[in-house]
Design a protein around this motif. Structure first.
Motif, PDB file in Angstrom:
ATOM      1  N   ILE A 200      39.130  30.040  20.769  1.00 43.21           N
ATOM      2  CA  ILE A 200      38.602  29.989  19.779  1.00 43.21           C
ATOM      3  C   ILE A 200      38.766  31.651  20.231  1.00 43.21           C
ATOM      4  O   ILE A 200      37.962  32.133  21.514  1.00 43.21           O
ATOM      5  CB  ILE A 200      37.481  29.302  19.255  1.00 43.21           C
ATOM      6  CG1 ILE A 200      37.561  28.286  19.060  1.00 43.21           C
ATOM      7  CG2 ILE A 200      35.894  30.660  18.342  1.00 43.21           C
ATOM      8  CD1 ILE A 200      36.120  26.712  19.587  1.00 43.21           C
ATOM      9  N   LYS A 201      38.243  32.166  19.353  1.00 44.61           N
ATOM     10  CA  LYS A 201      38.647  33.982  19.894  1.00 44.61           C
ATOM     11  C   LYS A 201      37.302  34.524  18.568  1.00 44.61           C
ATOM     12  O   LYS A 201      37.222  34.448  17.655  1.00 44.61           O
ATOM     13  CB  LYS A 201      39.513  34.547  19.705  1.00 44.61           C
ATOM     14  CG  LYS A 201      39.607  35.996  19.774  1.00 44.61           C
ATOM     15  CD  LYS A 201      41.153  36.623  19.887  1.00 44.61           C
ATOM     16  CE  LYS A 201      41.056  38.439  19.631  1.00 44.61           C
ATOM     17  NZ  LYS A 201      42.513  38.768  19.691  1.00 44.61           N
ATOM     18  N   LYS A 202      36.015  35.287  19.701  1.00 40.79           N
ATOM     19  CA  LYS A 202      35.723  36.507  18.187  1.00 40.79           C
ATOM     20  C   LYS A 202      35.527  37.378  18.743  1.00 40.79           C
ATOM     21  O   LYS A 202      35.342  38.137  19.993  1.00 40.79           O
ATOM     22  CB  LYS A 202      34.682  35.788  19.223  1.00 40.79           C
ATOM     23  CG  LYS A 202      33.248  36.289  18.249  1.00 40.79           C
ATOM     24  CD  LYS A 202      31.906  36.070  19.126  1.00 40.79           C
ATOM     25  CE  LYS A 202      30.945  37.210  18.376  1.00 40.79           C
ATOM     26  NZ  LYS A 202      28.813  36.814  19.307  1.00 40.79           N
ATOM     27  N   GLY A 203      36.229  38.165  17.718  1.00 43.44           N
ATOM     28  CA  GLY A 203      35.880  39.642  17.922  1.00 43.44           C
ATOM     29  C   GLY A 203      37.109  39.782  19.059  1.00 43.44           C
ATOM     30  O   GLY A 203      37.968  39.646  18.564  1.00 43.44           O
ATOM     31  N   GLN A 204      37.617  40.958  19.400  1.00 46.46           N
ATOM     32  CA  GLN A 204      38.794  41.046  19.986  1.00 46.46           C
ATOM     33  C   GLN A 204      38.555  40.363  21.848  1.00 46.46           C
ATOM     34  O   GLN A 204      40.314  40.451  22.365  1.00 46.46           O
ATOM     35  CB  GLN A 204      38.751  42.543  20.076  1.00 46.46           C
ATOM     36  CG  GLN A 204      38.979  43.755  18.924  1.00 46.46           C
ATOM     37  CD  GLN A 204      40.221  42.983  18.191  1.00 46.46           C
ATOM     38  OE1 GLN A 204      41.169  43.034  18.794  1.00 46.46           O
ATOM     39  NE2 GLN A 204      40.176  42.841  17.217  1.00 46.46           N
ATOM     40  N   ARG A 205      37.549  40.289  21.999  1.00 42.86           N
ATOM     41  CA  ARG A 205      37.927  40.204  23.487  1.00 42.86           C
ATOM     42  C   ARG A 205      37.030  38.817  24.259  1.00 42.86           C
ATOM     43  O   ARG A 205      37.604  38.456  25.151  1.00 42.86           O
ATOM     44  CB  ARG A 205      37.448  41.313  24.422  1.00 42.86           C
ATOM     45  CG  ARG A 205      38.104  42.397  24.757  1.00 42.86           C
ATOM     46  CD  ARG A 205      39.233  42.416  25.681  1.00 42.86           C
ATOM     47  NE  ARG A 205      40.039  43.148  26.284  1.00 42.86           N
ATOM     48  CZ  ARG A 205      41.085  43.896  24.960  1.00 42.86           C
ATOM     49  NH1 ARG A 205      41.581  42.484  24.177  1.00 42.86           N
ATOM     50  NH2 ARG A 205      42.119  44.602  25.134  1.00 42.86           N
ATOM     51  N   GLU A 206      36.395  37.966  22.999  1.00 43.86           N
ATOM     52  CA  GLU A 206      35.270  37.243  23.896  1.00 43.86           C
ATOM     53  C   GLU A 206      36.559  35.533  23.590  1.00 43.86           C
ATOM     54  O   GLU A 206      37.226  35.795  22.273  1.00 43.86           O
ATOM     55  CB  GLU A 206      34.196  36.910  22.374  1.00 43.86           C
ATOM     56  CG  GLU A 206      33.611  36.482  23.627  1.00 43.86           C
ATOM     57  CD  GLU A 206      31.906  36.062  23.337  1.00 43.86           C
ATOM     58  OE1 GLU A 206      30.988  34.616  23.122  1.00 43.86           O
ATOM     59  OE2 GLU A 206      31.417  37.303  22.509  1.00 43.86           O
ATOM     60  N   PHE A 207      36.270  34.509  24.114  1.00 44.17           N
ATOM     61  CA  PHE A 207      37.140  33.747  23.869  1.00 44.17           C
ATOM     62  C   PHE A 207      36.449  32.186  24.687  1.00 44.17           C
ATOM     63  O   PHE A 207      35.553  32.370  25.763  1.00 44.17           O
ATOM     64  CB  PHE A 207      39.216  34.027  25.143  1.00 44.17           C
ATOM     65  CG  PHE A 207      39.432  34.897  24.418  1.00 44.17           C
ATOM     66  CD1 PHE A 207      40.548  34.386  23.757  1.00 44.17           C
ATOM     67  CD2 PHE A 207      39.508  36.304  25.327  1.00 44.17           C
ATOM     68  CE1 PHE A 207      42.028  35.206  23.031  1.00 44.17           C
ATOM     69  CE2 PHE A 207      40.312  37.248  24.378  1.00 44.17           C
ATOM     70  CZ  PHE A 207      41.535  36.705  23.358  1.00 44.17           C
ATOM     71  N   GLY A 208      36.561  31.679  24.038  1.00 42.28           N
ATOM     72  CA  GLY A 208      36.207  29.806  24.394  1.00 42.28           C
ATOM     73  C   GLY A 208      37.517  29.163  24.480  1.00 42.28           C
ATOM     74  O   GLY A 208      38.542  28.885  23.544  1.00 42.28           O
ATOM     75  N   LEU A 209      37.551  27.972  24.820  1.00 40.04           N
ATOM     76  CA  LEU A 209      38.432  26.941  24.669  1.00 40.04           C
ATOM     77  C   LEU A 209      37.994  25.847  24.637  1.00 40.04           C
ATOM     78  O   LEU A 209      37.386  25.733  25.818  1.00 40.04           O
ATOM     79  CB  LEU A 209      39.492  27.179  26.235  1.00 40.04           C
ATOM     80  CG  LEU A 209      40.339  26.027  26.383  1.00 40.04           C
ATOM     81  CD1 LEU A 209      41.797  26.448  25.235  1.00 40.04           C
ATOM     82  CD2 LEU A 209      41.738  25.884  27.468  1.00 40.04           C
ATOM     83  N   VAL A 210      37.860  24.530  23.975  1.00 39.11           N
ATOM     84  CA  VAL A 210      38.403  24.115  23.470  1.00 39.11           C
ATOM     85  C   VAL A 210      39.257  22.594  24.037  1.00 39.11           C
ATOM     86  O   VAL A 210      39.853  23.148  23.411  1.00 39.11           O
ATOM     87  CB  VAL A 210      36.903  23.408  22.241  1.00 39.11           C
ATOM     88  CG1 VAL A 210      36.586  22.449  21.700  1.00 39.11           C
ATOM     89  CG2 VAL A 210      35.838  24.802  21.941  1.00 39.11           C
ATOM     90  N   HIS A 211      38.207  21.514  24.317  1.00 36.85           N
ATOM     91  CA  HIS A 211      39.462  20.382  24.678  1.00 36.85           C
ATOM     92  C   HIS A 211      39.279  18.779  23.883  1.00 36.85           C
ATOM     93  O   HIS A 211      37.974  18.886  23.626  1.00 36.85           O
ATOM     94  CB  HIS A 211      39.244  19.801  26.178  1.00 36.85           C
ATOM     95  CG  HIS A 211      40.178  18.303  26.009  1.00 36.85           C
ATOM     96  ND1 HIS A 211      39.555  17.501  26.280  1.00 36.85           N
ATOM     97  CD2 HIS A 211      41.606  17.930  26.609  1.00 36.85           C
ATOM     98  CE1 HIS A 211      40.639  16.750  26.616  1.00 36.85           C
ATOM     99  NE2 HIS A 211      42.058  16.621  26.681  1.00 36.85           N
TER     100      HIS A 211
END
Length: 431
Positions: free
Chosen positions: A418-429
């Motif tokens: 998951i990406k919010k905007g240009q630089r904020e990321f998160g990963l979901v398993h």
């Protein structure tokens, strides 16, 4: 390692790489006369070396590449006291078990750089082997008598501490290091000690001890102390902490990013210091910095080379892959399993838990993912992010109606990036 073809090569190599600070007058002749055994000491007060230690390590590497014999000394004995050089306060003393564990960890790290076979085979030694059994009276009688207090007080490592005070324990460190040099001179035929420029006083004390007790000549060579172009201390991460060689303390990705972050003003000298690239290769990268700095070709070469040497070629490849995703908009669909595993430690990560109520019959609830990652404070905030078009999942921008992601759209059948905007990321398993 092949036989020596150019015994003076270490000095020429170190000079063009700008790694040569000073050396004793007779060292060129010593190199020209045949194989030289040289040592560098490493302080085991931590369980890992850090990037600040790479300069003396590379010094040993260049020495061996020229056909000479490198010896890495782990200070299991002196580490219990601590070198006062470059410090303004007393070190915390550590117990024997901690020092021994640290020494073993450092030994394994050094083994990645040096060749332990052949006519110029490297050797690892621990000065606890000889310092651990020496008696105080014996040491004072045989070693202390060769040094006047005035001589010791004149050394920079001592003078710099006089105003705030220096304990007798650290005051005697110089004598212990000199004794190390003498023991290695006797045991291994060592005739050269190398270290940072702040070690010159300690190293030359060893020369004095060898001359007075053995009547033979020995040599010293120092490397420059490294600072960044902006004047800050080299070897600190953006958060201010040390950049370690241990992947458990500084991950290969973080290690790679440290080198990628090198200032254009610094990258040329770092290529000289920390890689084995040739002059021609480095000159070409210098030109790339001048002609097209935006591509950061020099930083990539630096980061790839040093990360591969310290961790492995595979670790460097994975770090490149993760870096390309986070900073260069690489396609998430192309991520390898290894890169996805590495991402779990570098960006916010959550194991998906379906909402207790209103869970979709099939697929993954995007609102819940955003909340579990901390990207959105609530489901309402998550809804607004989707309505504003600020969220992408696995490289595809979501709209207001995209509340559920089907399992067929998961990366490797189990991940949502998951990406919010240009630089904020998160990963979901997704189990």
């Amino acid at each position: 390692m092949s036989a020596i073809t150019n015994p003076a090569a270490p000095l020429a190599e170190l000079a063009w790489r700008e790694l040569l600070n000073q050396h004793t007058e007779g060292l060129p002749a010593a190199f020209a006369a045949g194989q030289v055994s040289a040592y560098v000491g490493f302080d085991p007060t931590a369980s890992s070396l850090h990037v600040g230690n790479l300069i003396p390590i590379m010094g040993l590497v260049h020495l061996q590449r020229a056909g000479h014999r490198p010896i890495a000394l782990v200070g299991g004995g002196t580490g219990m006291i601590g070198d006062p050089s470059g410090r303004s306060s007393e070190r915390n003393l550590q117990d024997l078990e901690t020092i021994a564990a640290n020494a073993e960890a450092i030994r394994l790290q050094l083994a990645k750089f040096l060749d332990f076979d052949g006519p110029s085979a490297a050797k690892l030694v621990n000065n606890l082997d000889w310092l651990g059994g020496i008696g105080l009276i014996e040491f004072l009688r045989d070693t202390g008598k060769h040094f006047s207090v005035n001589y010791m007080m004149a050394k920079d490592s001592v003078k710099s501490r006089l105003e705030n005070g220096i304990s007798y324990t650290e005051f005697t460190y110089m004598l212990l290091q000199a004794y190390d040099y003498l023991e290695l001179h006797r045991r291994e035929g060592v005739s050269l000690q190398m270290g940072g420029s702040d070690q010159w006083g300690n190293i030359t004390a060893g020369l004095e001890l060898i001359r007075k007790s053995q009547g033979t000549e020995a040599h010293a060579l120092t490397f420059p102390l490294i600072t960044n172009a902006d004047g800050t201390k080299f070897g600190k991460s953006t958060g201010g902490g040390s950049v370690w060689l241990d992947p458990q303390r500084t991950s290969p990705y973080q290690f790679y990013q440290f080198w990628m972050g090198a200032d254009d003003r610094d990258v040329s000298k770092y290529l000289r210091y920390y890689t084995l690239l040739s002059q021609e290769e480095i000159m070409a990268l210098d030109e790339a910095v001048r002609s097209d700095p935006g591509k950061r070709a020099a930083q990539r070469a630096l980061a790839s080379d040093v990360t591969a040497r310290v961790h492995s070629s595979e670790a460097a490849r994975v770090a490149q892959e993760v870096s390309a995703l986070l900073f260069e908009r690489a396609d998430p669909q192309a991520l390898s399993d290894a890169a996805l595993a590495a991402l779990r430690n570098e960006i916010p990560f959550a194991a998906y838990v379906p909402p207790a109520e209103g869970a979709p019959d099939a697929g993954v609830d995007v609102f819940e993912c955003l909340v579990q990652l901390g990207i959105a404070a609530s489901r309402g905030a998550a809804k607004r992010l989707l309505e504003q078009g600020g969220i992408s999942v696995n490289g595809t921008k979501l709209g207001a109606a995209d509340k559920v992601i089907g399992e067929d759209r998961l990366l490797r059948g189990r991940y949502l990036l998951i990406k919010k905007g240009q630089r904020e990321f998160g990963l979901v398993h997704v189990p």
